[in-house]
Structure formats: C-alpha cells, structure tokens
Design an enzyme around this catalytic site. Sequence first.
Site, PDB file in Angstrom:
ATOM      1  N   GLY A  39       6.968   0.720   3.389  1.00 41.68           N
ATOM      2  CA  GLY A  39       5.503   0.587   2.691  1.00 41.68           C
ATOM      3  C   GLY A  39       5.998   0.172   1.291  1.00 41.68           C
ATOM      4  N   GLU A  40       4.731   0.558   0.716  1.00 38.86           N
ATOM      5  CA  GLU A  40       4.773   0.282  -0.994  1.00 38.86           C
ATOM      6  C   GLU A  40       5.155  -0.943  -1.508  1.00 38.86           C
ATOM      7  OE1 GLU A  40       9.282   1.546  -3.015  1.00 38.86           O
ATOM      8  OE2 GLU A  40       7.800   3.345  -2.522  1.00 38.86           O
ATOM      9  N   GLY A  41       5.106  -2.126  -0.652  1.00 34.58           N
ATOM     10  CA  GLY A  41       5.045  -3.477  -1.130  1.00 34.58           C
ATOM     11  C   GLY A  41       6.523  -3.773  -1.239  1.00 34.58           C
ATOM     12  N   ASP A  78       0.729  -1.182   0.111  1.00 36.50           N
ATOM     13  CA  ASP A  78       0.082  -0.064  -0.044  1.00 36.50           C
ATOM     14  C   ASP A  78       0.772   1.362   0.071  1.00 36.50           C
ATOM     15  OD1 ASP A  78       0.140   1.562   2.952  1.00 36.50           O
ATOM     16  OD2 ASP A  78       0.586  -0.652   2.994  1.00 36.50           O
TER      17      ASP A  78
END
Length: 330
Positions: A305-307, A163
């Site tokens: 974050g950001e996968g 996310d």
Amino acid sequence: MTALNPAFADIVELLTAVPDGDEAAVAAVRQRNAALAKPVGSLGKLEQLVEFLARWQHRSAPRLDNPMVTIFAGNHGLAAHAVSAYAPEATAQMVANMTNGGSAVSQICGLHEINLRVFELALEMPTGDIATEAAFEDKMAAATIAYGMEAVAGKPDVIGLGDVGVGSTTSAAAVFAALYGGTGADWAARGSGLDDAGLVRKAGVIDQALSVHAGALNHPLEVLARLGGREVAAMLGALIAARHQKVPVVIDGYVATAAAAIAHAVNPQAIEHCLFAHVSDAGPHGRVIAHLGQRPLLDLGLHLGEGAGAALGIVMIKTALHLHANMATA
C-alpha cells in the site's frame, strides 16, 4: 429503484464528459522514437510510456518537472471487527512515518525526486461500520470526492494515487463484490497480513455489508457511499480532476484500484488516462485489473500500500522519458 441523489449529479457529469487524449502529440512522440539510434520499437513498453504521457498531457514533448505521489489516509468503522492485523491507531502512525521520511514510499520518492503529499481524511472520525450502516452519507461522499480534486492543485505533470488506512482492503473488497458480484471470500485479501481466522472474519464482514445494503447499491456512486472509504472517494476525485486538467494518473494497489473501478463503472472511458503501476500480491487485484481491461506495468509481489507501487511506476515513466529525450538520433 430509487433515483440517484442529486449530490452526485456534478460527479456523474464530470465522469461522463471526459476530454479525449491528444493523438497528434502521440504521433510526434512516435516520430522521434523512430529517429532514435536503436532498432524500431526495441524499447517496448518504455516507448509506450512516453506515448501515454504525451497523449494525456497533450504535449508533443512531454515533461516531468513536477511528478507527484499523493497519499490519502482514512479510517474505517469496520476495523472494530478485527479485519486487520493492526489497530486503527496505526493509520496515524503510518502517516507520521511517511511525513518523517521513514516509509518505503518516502524513500522511493526522495531517491528519485518525486514530490510526496499526504492528506489525512478525518482520522479521528472513522467512516460508519459498513456491516451495520452506510460508510457515509451521499452528501459527505460527494464532498470527499470534491476534496480529492484538490490533489492536482499543485499542477503535477503526473500523479500517483495511493492510500493508507486500517480496514481499507476490506472496504475495497466490498466495493468490488458489489460491482462485479461474488461473495466476501471471492474478494477478501490478507491485506496487512491476516491469519486464516482473520481472513474468514473479513469475508464475513463483506458478506454482511452486502446483505445490509443490498437495496441501495444500484449506482457505482451509491456503492462508494455505502461501502467505500474516504480515501477511495478522495482518490476518485483526484482521478476526475486529473483527467480534466490533463494530468496522467498512476494507480497504486488494491484500494486505489477501487477508485478507478468506481469511475470505470460510471464510464469506462473515464480511466483511459490511468496507468496501473503494479499488480499486488493480493490475488483479487489481478482480476480487477483484468476486468478493467488493463495490464499492470510491474509485478513485484508488493502488498504494502502507501503508494509505493505508484512511485515505482513513476520511476519507470521518468526513465522512459529520459531515454526518449536524451538518446542520440540515427
């Protein structure tokens, strides 16, 4: 106690009636592992990763022809409380950076031939400020879960869930507090790099949200609708669809774990097909993973974050499967 909104009925059914894994496929993988030219069990978790693929792909010869990381981006009304080091406009900038190949997850996926998909979830319409109102109505929460189910439409062999979104760790922390108890201070993490004053504000917003919604947090899906974000709802949908379509899931960090926590609270068996890629540098993340009865694959001190963590988890799975398929036999 009020009855659960009928809008959630199908979601509850999908989380409850989950298909089992394929133990015959696991047995076939173990048989080949035993024949490889190495001491029995010497590859440790790498062997277990191939078993994980076999069990949830329902394949005695698991494959990774189409590994995928899927990122859901959402904005939060609670960002008005300065609970992040960034303004809400940064979410769109992060999405652009990922789609242009400039982010860490883009580079990891490009290097290791992992497909990357990014879904923007109405960034121009942040969810409600949970300190004063529900994040979204029940019907919209259910619709967002359904939208997230489309993530598996590309038929991935494994899907990583991540996310981006300014304010997302505050929302996730509120979800954990509602599910497991405690105060905002127990669950607030620095996220994007808050200073001490910002961390205090963050804890205060969580406490206020818990107070405002105290009478409407009787079911995990109500917790999601009152306190969660669009990205958490969409990741929950992707997680559900993946289970029913025989796709193993790799969970990223603190916010993605909130989606798994909602599913687990409805039915602990609903996350058996999920691997937790890493434990983030956010202290509460490890406590949540332990509560879910899981162990993270990696501990790299990430809080990006950001996968990115999910992508690295898939890299490990790809490595494990390559060894399994290509090592010599004794």
